[in-house]
Design an enzyme around this catalytic site. Structure first.
Site: not given
Ligand code: AP5
Length: 186
Positions: A15, A92, A131, A133, A144
């Site tokens: 995403k 979410r 990755r 993180r 997650r």
């Molecule tokens: P990436 O682009 O980072 O994927 P993503 O879907 O954004 O994954 P995230 O882990 O960031 O999502 P998430 O939903 O868990 O985290 P968020 O920050 O929203 O890609 C992932 C990896 O794959 C990267 O290394 C990238 O380079 C690689 N990649 C991408 N595309 C590729 C491809 N085509 N081929 C190969 N490799 C590829 O949330 C984190 C935390 O914040 C949550 O757990 C929660 O605690 C909190 N939070 C965030 N939003 C909310 C909300 N709305 N409500 C409550 N809590 C929230």
């Protein structure tokens, strides 16, 4: 061209990667609740201190807290007469989706497209493990994914009923996934 877009999908689907690229190309504002929360944690604000341990466990931060952040950003954006936005990782929960509908009604704006990025668990885990993180370790990733299935996956039906949902296969090179998404926006 669609200018008010949501990205939903499991952790690691890409995403953030796709949102950054799309927003840079189309002049949309990229609002990632994950990035905004991590910035609060890095700045050690009260909000960041509350969110830090919740995020480290892979659970969701409270709806109220996240909504306050999103409201603030969307109001700023509307006030500045901005072109459009892409919300990444928000909503979410169905409760967040309802609250977003109410907020957008106040701002006289409408969601134009919801992109659901889909990928097998094995590939999600592989991407997140490489990755590295703070919340990318085996146990937290599993949690997650469970949180996603229980609390976020129901949003697909929510937006499908409203005829806003389009699914995208998130497997394959970044450029190929981007082309699939671009085709939905035009
Ligand atoms: P990436 O682009 O980072 O994927 P993503 O879907 O954004 O994954 P995230 O882990 O960031 O999502 P998430 O939903 O868990 O985290 P968020 O920050 O929203 O890609 C992932 C990896 O794959 C990267 O290394 C990238 O380079 C690689 N990649 C991408 N595309 C590729 C491809 N085509 N081929 C190969 N490799 C590829 O949330 C984190 C935390 O914040 C949550 O757990 C929660 O605690 C909190 N939070 C965030 N939003 C909310 C909300 N709305 N409500 C409550 N809590 C929230």
């Amino acid at each position: 061209m669609k200018q008010r877009v949501l990205f939903i999908g499991p952790p690691g689907a890409g995403k953030g990667t796709q949102a950054e690229r799309l927003c840079a190309g189309r002049g949309l504002v990229h609002l990632s609740t994950g990035d905004l929360l991590r910035a609060e944690v890095a700045a050690a604000t009260d909000l960041g201190k509350t969110a830090e341990s919740i995020m480290a466990r892979g659970e969701l931060v409270s709806d109220a807290l996240v909504l306050a952040i999103v409201r603030n950003r969307l109001e700023q954006q509307a006030g500045a007469g901005g072109k459009g936005w892409l919300l990444d990782g928000f909503p979410r929960t169905v409760n967040q989706a309802n609250a977003l509908d109410t907020l957008l009604l106040e701002l006289s704006q409408q969601i134009e497209l919801v992109v659901l990025m889909e990928l097998d668990d094995a590939l999600l885990i592989q991407r997140l493990m490489s990755r590295g993180r703070a919340d990318d370790n085996a146990d937290v990733i599993q949690h997650r994914l469970e949180v996603y299935r229980e609390q976020t996956a129901p949003l697909a039906a929510y937006y499908r009923e409203r005829q806003l949902l389009q699914s995208v296969e998130a497997e394959g090179p970044v450029d190929e996934v981007a082309a699939r998404i671009e085709a939905l926006l035009d």
